[in-house]
Design a protein around this motif. Structure first.
Motif, PDB file in Angstrom:
ATOM      1  N   TYR A  83      85.508  39.867  36.653  1.00  0.00           N
ATOM      2  CA  TYR A  83      85.523  40.929  37.712  1.00  0.00           C
ATOM      3  C   TYR A  83      86.830  41.373  38.031  1.00  0.00           C
ATOM      4  O   TYR A  83      87.647  40.254  38.265  1.00  0.00           O
ATOM      5  N   TYR A  84      86.990  42.713  38.254  1.00  0.00           N
ATOM      6  CA  TYR A  84      88.331  43.033  38.576  1.00  0.00           C
ATOM      7  C   TYR A  84      88.164  43.806  40.083  1.00  0.00           C
ATOM      8  O   TYR A  84      87.422  44.655  40.079  1.00  0.00           O
ATOM      9  N   CYS A  85      89.228  43.650  40.819  1.00  0.00           N
ATOM     10  CA  CYS A  85      89.509  44.725  41.786  1.00  0.00           C
ATOM     11  C   CYS A  85      90.538  45.776  41.648  1.00  0.00           C
ATOM     12  O   CYS A  85      91.315  45.804  40.793  1.00  0.00           O
ATOM     13  N   LEU A 120      97.532  43.181  43.022  1.00  0.00           N
ATOM     14  CA  LEU A 120      96.211  42.789  43.301  1.00  0.00           C
ATOM     15  C   LEU A 120      95.984  41.429  42.627  1.00  0.00           C
ATOM     16  O   LEU A 120      95.917  41.180  41.533  1.00  0.00           O
ATOM     17  N   VAL A 121      95.438  40.441  43.549  1.00  0.00           N
ATOM     18  CA  VAL A 121      95.149  39.000  43.023  1.00  0.00           C
ATOM     19  C   VAL A 121      93.784  38.594  43.360  1.00  0.00           C
ATOM     20  O   VAL A 121      93.573  38.449  44.341  1.00  0.00           O
ATOM     21  N   GLU A 122      92.940  38.498  42.354  1.00  0.00           N
ATOM     22  CA  GLU A 122      91.594  38.012  42.527  1.00  0.00           C
ATOM     23  C   GLU A 122      91.456  36.657  42.519  1.00  0.00           C
ATOM     24  O   GLU A 122      92.234  35.866  41.594  1.00  0.00           O
ATOM     25  N   SER A 123      90.420  36.068  43.098  1.00  0.00           N
ATOM     26  CA  SER A 123      90.343  34.407  43.269  1.00  0.00           C
ATOM     27  C   SER A 123      88.745  34.357  43.683  1.00  0.00           C
ATOM     28  O   SER A 123      88.127  35.406  44.110  1.00  0.00           O
ATOM     29  N   GLY A 124      87.966  33.316  43.441  1.00  0.00           N
ATOM     30  CA  GLY A 124      86.934  32.922  43.754  1.00  0.00           C
ATOM     31  C   GLY A 124      85.677  32.963  42.579  1.00  0.00           C
ATOM     32  O   GLY A 124      84.618  32.619  42.914  1.00  0.00           O
ATOM     33  N   GLY A 125      86.059  33.232  41.338  1.00  0.00           N
ATOM     34  CA  GLY A 125      85.460  33.026  40.368  1.00  0.00           C
ATOM     35  C   GLY A 125      84.795  31.562  39.948  1.00  0.00           C
ATOM     36  O   GLY A 125      85.596  30.790  40.543  1.00  0.00           O
ATOM     37  N   GLY A 126      83.886  31.524  39.008  1.00  0.00           N
ATOM     38  CA  GLY A 126      83.593  30.212  38.612  1.00  0.00           C
ATOM     39  C   GLY A 126      82.226  30.137  38.066  1.00  0.00           C
ATOM     40  O   GLY A 126      81.645  31.397  37.629  1.00  0.00           O
ATOM     41  N   LEU A 127      81.701  28.893  37.623  1.00  0.00           N
ATOM     42  CA  LEU A 127      80.355  28.768  37.236  1.00  0.00           C
ATOM     43  C   LEU A 127      79.249  28.454  38.270  1.00  0.00           C
ATOM     44  O   LEU A 127      79.568  27.646  39.059  1.00  0.00           O
ATOM     45  N   VAL A 128      78.281  29.199  38.248  1.00  0.00           N
ATOM     46  CA  VAL A 128      77.166  29.073  39.194  1.00  0.00           C
ATOM     47  C   VAL A 128      75.854  29.151  38.657  1.00  0.00           C
ATOM     48  O   VAL A 128      75.647  29.783  37.469  1.00  0.00           O
ATOM     49  N   GLN A 129      74.781  28.470  39.085  1.00  0.00           N
ATOM     50  CA  GLN A 129      73.439  28.650  38.459  1.00  0.00           C
ATOM     51  C   GLN A 129      72.880  29.713  38.872  1.00  0.00           C
ATOM     52  O   GLN A 129      73.376  30.464  39.975  1.00  0.00           O
ATOM     53  N   TYR A 139      95.676  50.844  40.300  1.00  0.00           N
ATOM     54  CA  TYR A 139      96.114  49.409  40.269  1.00  0.00           C
ATOM     55  C   TYR A 139      94.832  48.691  40.026  1.00  0.00           C
ATOM     56  O   TYR A 139      93.924  48.826  40.761  1.00  0.00           O
ATOM     57  N   TRP A 140      95.312  47.535  39.435  1.00  0.00           N
ATOM     58  CA  TRP A 140      94.108  46.683  39.117  1.00  0.00           C
ATOM     59  C   TRP A 140      94.685  44.995  38.962  1.00  0.00           C
ATOM     60  O   TRP A 140      95.778  44.992  38.857  1.00  0.00           O
ATOM     61  N   GLY A 141      93.854  44.249  39.406  1.00  0.00           N
ATOM     62  CA  GLY A 141      94.001  42.895  39.125  1.00  0.00           C
ATOM     63  C   GLY A 141      94.158  42.249  37.927  1.00  0.00           C
ATOM     64  O   GLY A 141      93.557  43.019  37.125  1.00  0.00           O
ATOM     65  N   GLN A 142      94.217  41.121  37.707  1.00  0.00           N
ATOM     66  CA  GLN A 142      94.055  40.506  36.644  1.00  0.00           C
ATOM     67  C   GLN A 142      92.695  40.125  35.799  1.00  0.00           C
ATOM     68  O   GLN A 142      92.273  39.723  34.912  1.00  0.00           O
ATOM     69  N   GLY A 143      91.704  39.906  37.000  1.00  0.00           N
ATOM     70  CA  GLY A 143      90.407  39.557  36.855  1.00  0.00           C
ATOM     71  C   GLY A 143      90.025  38.147  37.295  1.00  0.00           C
ATOM     72  O   GLY A 143      90.950  37.298  37.226  1.00  0.00           O
ATOM     73  N   THR A 144      88.788  37.717  37.480  1.00  0.00           N
ATOM     74  CA  THR A 144      88.320  36.426  37.656  1.00  0.00           C
ATOM     75  C   THR A 144      86.958  36.264  36.988  1.00  0.00           C
ATOM     76  O   THR A 144      86.133  37.294  37.114  1.00  0.00           O
ATOM     77  N   GLN A 145      86.892  35.180  36.222  1.00  0.00           N
ATOM     78  CA  GLN A 145      85.660  35.167  35.453  1.00  0.00           C
ATOM     79  C   GLN A 145      84.495  34.539  36.213  1.00  0.00           C
ATOM     80  O   GLN A 145      84.785  33.702  36.976  1.00  0.00           O
ATOM     81  N   VAL A 146      83.472  35.216  36.251  1.00  0.00           N
ATOM     82  CA  VAL A 146      82.145  34.581  36.774  1.00  0.00           C
ATOM     83  C   VAL A 146      81.096  34.294  35.644  1.00  0.00           C
ATOM     84  O   VAL A 146      80.991  35.286  35.010  1.00  0.00           O
ATOM     85  N   THR A 147      80.601  33.389  35.695  1.00  0.00           N
ATOM     86  CA  THR A 147      79.719  32.816  34.744  1.00  0.00           C
ATOM     87  C   THR A 147      78.365  32.306  35.417  1.00  0.00           C
ATOM     88  O   THR A 147      78.549  31.156  36.191  1.00  0.00           O
ATOM     89  N   VAL A 148      77.382  33.028  35.093  1.00  0.00           N
ATOM     90  CA  VAL A 148      76.056  32.347  35.665  1.00  0.00           C
ATOM     91  C   VAL A 148      75.043  31.803  34.277  1.00  0.00           C
ATOM     92  O   VAL A 148      74.791  32.379  33.487  1.00  0.00           O
ATOM     93  N   SER A 149      74.756  30.560  35.013  1.00  0.00           N
ATOM     94  CA  SER A 149      73.983  29.784  33.989  1.00  0.00           C
ATOM     95  C   SER A 149      72.603  29.417  34.313  1.00  0.00           C
ATOM     96  O   SER A 149      72.312  29.731  35.511  1.00  0.00           O
ATOM     97  N   SER A 150      71.781  29.299  33.234  1.00  0.00           N
ATOM     98  CA  SER A 150      70.158  29.088  33.685  1.00  0.00           C
ATOM     99  C   SER A 150      70.035  27.614  34.127  1.00  0.00           C
ATOM    100  O   SER A 150      70.809  26.926  33.840  1.00  0.00           O
TER     101      SER A 150
END
Length: 119
Positions: free
Chosen positions: A94-96, A4-13, A108-119
């Motif tokens: 976030y992991y699938c 499993l390979v996750e993608s799409g994480g990132g920094l968002v307001q 089975y698990w993926g490696q995870g993708t970081q989601v950061t929500v900022s103010s």
């Protein structure tokens, strides 16, 4: 084995949206229920969403219900997590995960993708 390979994480307001993807390989994708989980620093892994192998039934905890939507495309071996109205407390890795239909646990698990929500 299922990879499993996750993608799409990132920094968002706060209030913004992200869509995560998880691509599976190795076994017949439609044999597996799929789930999304998250883990924030210092906290245990938390269930976020689950979708049955057919895509017809989904489950969410109250913390994300109405904001997050899980979906899957079995032809593309991919599960998605659309996240809207993001909050600071949604910040996590976030992991699938994949769970064979009828099984009790995710194998089975993926490696995870970081989601950061900022103010």
């Amino acid at each position: 084995q299922v990879q499993l390979v996750e993608s799409g994480g990132g920094l968002v307001q706060a209030g913004g949206s992200l869509r995560l993807s998880c691509v599976a390989s190795g076994r017949t994708f439609s044999y597996y229920d799929m789930g999304w989980f998250r883990q924030a620093p210092g906290k245990e892994r938390e269930f976020v969403a689950r979708i049955r192998w057919s895509g017809e039934i989904t489950y969410y905890p109250d913390s994300v219900k109405g904001r997050f939507t899980i979906s899957r495309d079995n032809a593309k071996n991919t599960v998605y997590l659309q996240m809207n109205s993001l909050k600071l407390e949604d910040t996590a890795v976030y992991y699938c995960g994949a769970r064979f239909v009828g099984a009790d646990k995710y194998d089975y698990w993926g490696q995870g993708t970081q989601v950061t929500v900022s103010s």
